[in-house]
Design a protein around this motif. Structure first.
Motif, short mmCIF file in Angstrom:
data_model
loop_
_atom_site.label_atom_id
_atom_site.label_comp_id
_atom_site.label_asym_id
_atom_site.label_seq_id
_atom_site.Cartn_x
_atom_site.Cartn_y
_atom_site.Cartn_z
N ARG A 295 0.83 -1.21 0.00
CA ARG A 295 0.00 0.00 0.00
C ARG A 295 0.87 1.26 0.00
N LEU A 296 1.93 1.26 0.79
CA LEU A 296 2.82 2.42 0.83
C LEU A 296 3.50 2.62 -0.53
N PHE A 297 3.95 1.53 -1.12
CA PHE A 297 4.58 1.59 -2.44
C PHE A 297 3.63 2.20 -3.46
N ARG A 298 2.39 1.71 -3.50
CA ARG A 298 1.42 2.23 -4.47
C ARG A 298 1.10 3.70 -4.25
N SER A 299 1.20 4.16 -3.01
CA SER A 299 0.84 5.56 -2.72
C SER A 299 1.78 6.55 -3.38
N ASN A 300 2.92 6.07 -3.90
CA ASN A 300 3.85 6.98 -4.57
C ASN A 300 3.26 7.56 -5.85
N ARG A 301 2.29 6.88 -6.44
CA ARG A 301 1.61 7.47 -7.60
C ARG A 301 0.95 8.78 -7.20
N ASP A 302 0.23 8.76 -6.07
CA ASP A 302 -0.46 9.96 -5.62
C ASP A 302 0.53 11.06 -5.26
N ALA A 303 1.62 10.70 -4.61
CA ALA A 303 2.64 11.68 -4.27
C ALA A 303 3.20 12.33 -5.53
N GLY A 304 3.48 11.50 -6.55
CA GLY A 304 4.02 12.02 -7.79
C GLY A 304 3.05 12.91 -8.55
N LEU A 305 1.77 12.55 -8.52
CA LEU A 305 0.76 13.37 -9.19
C LEU A 305 0.59 14.72 -8.50
N ILE A 306 0.71 14.75 -7.17
CA ILE A 306 0.66 16.02 -6.45
C ILE A 306 1.77 16.94 -6.94
N LEU A 307 2.96 16.39 -7.08
CA LEU A 307 4.10 17.20 -7.53
C LEU A 307 3.90 17.68 -8.96
N PHE A 308 3.41 16.81 -9.83
CA PHE A 308 3.17 17.21 -11.22
C PHE A 308 2.10 18.29 -11.30
N ALA A 309 1.04 18.15 -10.51
CA ALA A 309 -0.03 19.15 -10.51
C ALA A 309 0.51 20.50 -10.07
N ALA A 310 1.37 20.52 -9.06
CA ALA A 310 1.93 21.77 -8.59
C ALA A 310 2.81 22.44 -9.65
N LEU A 311 3.62 21.65 -10.32
CA LEU A 311 4.46 22.18 -11.40
C LEU A 311 3.62 22.75 -12.53
#
Length: 310
Positions: A288-304
């Motif tokens: 579950r923690l591993f999969r959550s990196n997709r959400d973390a990465g999308l947050i960063l892309f959205a901010a950029l």
């Protein structure tokens, strides 16, 4: 009656995925070979591409990342992640029979023949090549330069205690590609983003490797999870801290604005939350923690992307 080519879903597959529910039975083993029912892999390959495209747009004063490039990266990530997994399974077909989580994969379980896997690998690589040829010459050369690392990775777990570093070199390559596609060259910001992405990959794949740590010890497969041992929390924390530092330096080099740094702060908080939740004995929690990196990465892309727009 059991349908032809039926097999139990692998432990880390998404339950109820369309590939398992609706794909023709004869196609299912090949979709499993490409890990289609586990989309987190292509997401994690794609996100550095999108970050790089957005950072290039910021540096170039453009209002958004090039949408055509982003679409090409999406198609390419799905194709090349599938090709990489197929190649990995061809190389590891004997080892996979000895690990509980992997012995039901299509090759070791006999759902797909070696010839069939090789043909499928060629087909996916062809799709990736067609996508790559849509970019400028420098980006094409940059894409081809990654193939040696990809070819090397499956062998590293046999003798190198940190094969996740080699995986990081391959999976973070998109951090160079977005910039190369935009400018036909590489800049310091792209290289720093690449270094940060490598550290991120090493961190999240260490978390992923916690699922196999007992089997890996029996079989003799080396991994960063085994290397860190009881110190896996500080080990992953160090990787994530390096990722944030390199990414922050990349943002400064590219001239990113406050929204980008706000997104990076949220990204960092997400990674810190992951580290706090790591439990070496909880394989399901590690997934579950591993999969959550997709959400973390999308947050960063959205901010950029918002930084580009505003």
């Amino acid at each position: 009656m059991t349908e032809p080519h039926a097999a139990p879903s692998l432990p880390d597959a998404v339950r109820g995925h369309w590939a398992e529910r609706w794909a023709p039975s004869g196609l299912k083993p090949y979709l499993r070979l490409a890990r289609i029912e586990r989309p987190i892999g292509w997401w994690l390959l794609l996100l550095p591409c999108w970050w790089s495209a957005a950072l290039a747009a910021l540096h170039g004063g453009r209002p958004w990342p090039d949408p055509v490039h982003c679409l090409l990266f999406l198609v390419g990530a799905v194709a090349m992640r599938g090709a990489g997994c197929t190649y990995n399974d061809i190389v590891d077909r004997d080892l996979d029979t000895r690990v509980e989580r992997t012995r039901q994969r299509p090759l070791p379980s006999g759902q797909v023949s070696l010839k069939g896997a090789l043909a499928f690998l060629a087909l996916q690589a062809l799709v990736g090549l067609v996508v790559l040829l849509q970019f400028n010459g420098f980006a094409i050369a940059t894409g081809f330069a990654s193939l040696g690392i990809v070819a090397l990775y499956p062998f590293m777990k046999r003798f190198f205690w940190m094969p996740q570093i080699v995986l990081g070199l391959a999976f973070a390559w998109g951090a160079l590609m977005g910039w190369a596609a935009a400018f036909g060259s590489l800049g310091g910001a792209a290289v720093l983003l690449y270094l940060g992405s490598i550290a991120w990959v090493v961190g999240y794949d260490t978390v992923y490797a916690l699922q196999d740590i007992e089997d890996d010890e029996v079989v003799g497969i080396k991994s960063s999870a085994r290397f860190f041992g009881e110190r896996v929390k500080p080990g992953v924390g160090l990787c994530y801290a390096l990722a944030i530092l390199f990414m922050a330096a990349a943002f400064v080099q590219a001239g990113a604005g406050a929204l980008s740094f706000a997104g990076l702060a949220l990204f960092a908080l997400h990674l810190a939350w992951q580290v706090a939740r790591i439990d070496r004995r909880d394989g399901a929690g590690a997934l579950r923690l591993f999969r959550s990196n997709r959400d973390a990465g999308l947050i960063l892309f959205a901010a950029l992307t918002l930084d580009c727009l505003l």
